[in-house]
Write a protein that holds these residues in place. Sequence first.
Motif, PDB file in Angstrom:
ATOM      1  N   TRP A 116     -29.646 -14.467  -3.584  1.00 55.04           N
ATOM      2  CA  TRP A 116     -29.243 -14.886  -4.926  1.00 55.04           C
ATOM      3  C   TRP A 116     -29.436 -13.764  -5.946  1.00 55.04           C
ATOM      4  O   TRP A 116     -28.732 -13.718  -6.956  1.00 55.04           O
ATOM      5  N   SER A 134     -26.229 -11.638  -5.862  1.00 58.88           N
ATOM      6  CA  SER A 134     -25.087 -12.178  -6.610  1.00 58.88           C
ATOM      7  C   SER A 134     -25.360 -12.246  -8.108  1.00 58.88           C
ATOM      8  O   SER A 134     -24.442 -12.473  -8.896  1.00 58.88           O
ATOM      9  N   GLU A 156     -23.742 -17.782  -1.781  1.00 54.62           N
ATOM     10  CA  GLU A 156     -24.367 -16.534  -1.347  1.00 54.62           C
ATOM     11  C   GLU A 156     -24.568 -16.499   0.163  1.00 54.62           C
ATOM     12  O   GLU A 156     -24.239 -15.508   0.830  1.00 54.62           O
ATOM     13  N   ASP A 184     -22.762 -13.973   2.943  1.00 51.84           N
ATOM     14  CA  ASP A 184     -23.572 -13.075   3.774  1.00 51.84           C
ATOM     15  C   ASP A 184     -23.275 -13.305   5.255  1.00 51.84           C
ATOM     16  O   ASP A 184     -23.158 -12.353   6.037  1.00 51.84           O
ATOM     17  N   TYR A 216     -18.342 -13.344  -5.679  1.00 53.04           N
ATOM     18  CA  TYR A 216     -19.427 -13.240  -4.708  1.00 53.04           C
ATOM     19  C   TYR A 216     -19.165 -12.168  -3.659  1.00 53.04           C
ATOM     20  O   TYR A 216     -20.080 -11.446  -3.262  1.00 53.04           O
ATOM     21  N   MET A 251     -21.757  -8.968  -3.248  1.00 50.73           N
ATOM     22  CA  MET A 251     -22.540  -8.957  -2.018  1.00 50.73           C
ATOM     23  C   MET A 251     -21.971  -8.014  -0.961  1.00 50.73           C
ATOM     24  O   MET A 251     -22.376  -8.042   0.198  1.00 50.73           O
TER      25      MET A 251
END
Length: 436
Positions: free
Chosen positions: A80, A83, A112, A116, A292, A296
Amino acid sequence: MRLSRAFLPTLKETPAEAQIASHRLMLRAGMVRQTSAGIYAWLPAGLRVLQKVGQIVREEQDRAGAQEILMPTIQNADLWRQSGRYEDYGEEMLRIKDRNQREMLFGPTNEEMVTDLFKDYAKSYRDLPRNLYHIQWKFRDERRPRFGVMRGREFLMKDAYSFDVNPEAAQHSYRQMFLAYLRTFARMGLKAIPMRADTGPIGGNLSHEFIILAETGESQVFVSQDLLDLDPLADTPDFAGDLAPHVDRWTQHYAATEEMHDEAAWSALAEGKRVSARGIEVGHIFYFGTKYSASMGLTVQGADGKPITPEMGSYGIGVSRLVGAIIEASHDEAGIIWPDAVAPFAAAILNLKAGDATCDALCEQLYAALGAEAVYDDRDARPGQKFAEADLCGYPWQAIIGPRGAANGRVELKRRATGERLDLSREDAIARIKRA
């Protein structure tokens, strides 16, 4: 289920903390019990409804091409921070530390984590599009949890996440979910109205809430009657080709929450077309581009060999909240009126003279034929109590067996929603219940 053996703790009196119909009726019908503020245990009857709602959601997600996974409830705070949402999300997020003092959180949503996960898989544009969903318990530390499962702190949610190669493909995925949501709610007996909405902490600039009308709704909504007249199940594309016309059919009509209301556009509608009511949000979809994926570090190789940052969307349905919303939309003074598709049991078999050999035999025959979709009230209790509890719990059908009818092999079948009563043979009664 035989009521003489069932764990169905119904209540005659309304608990003091129950402020709205769904909370009151779920407690009285023995569906849930509160264990702490905004957190509920689901008892057998309530769990059956929750599972049926979840199954409809699952079937329509699968139909639209989404693939089911299951992500953890506990997430690493570092995701988190990547992001930028860890500090921004606010006090609703439950932040915790493990024994090694690593910062963790009880997930309120999964943008998130799914980004990932997907980053480790997706390498090429050929790995897109993908839409991943799960149905999982979540926690948001509401300041004032209230209204039972409608605004609890722990809740069951379906959240899906799409990954696409460009904005055009991402909008196609968004439209797929838009149409899947219309079908999902319609199958539960609900008319859910799509309304343009604020994106809030999720982000992006395209979002729709799906609202059902109910007197106890938490927000004021404004909608054209033309939109209310549309039938979601009449428009069932195969999710291929151009979906814009299907979605435009719904978005061309005025519909807005109080926050998005445009008084000038509203006033332009003919007075007879304006419907102002209270509404309950049951679903929310978002298209937020690369918010996002970019933050990321999710990239894939494009057809020209250059890196592409995938476009994303997310799509939520409050599964446990839907149980309360259905009750808010479908109840009367006597209790719940379940739509057939989500009722805990299709029928209640009411033995008005337990111990009478003829009544017992006919009831057992019905119970064997209807199987797991029947609840058999075999208790030594007054008929009035059996009628009242069957109405309270909202079973779509009541198969009423008394000595006179049983002697002639007849069943009095009552439809909960309309009060209609039918005098049928055992075979016809079974067929009628199963046909619904």
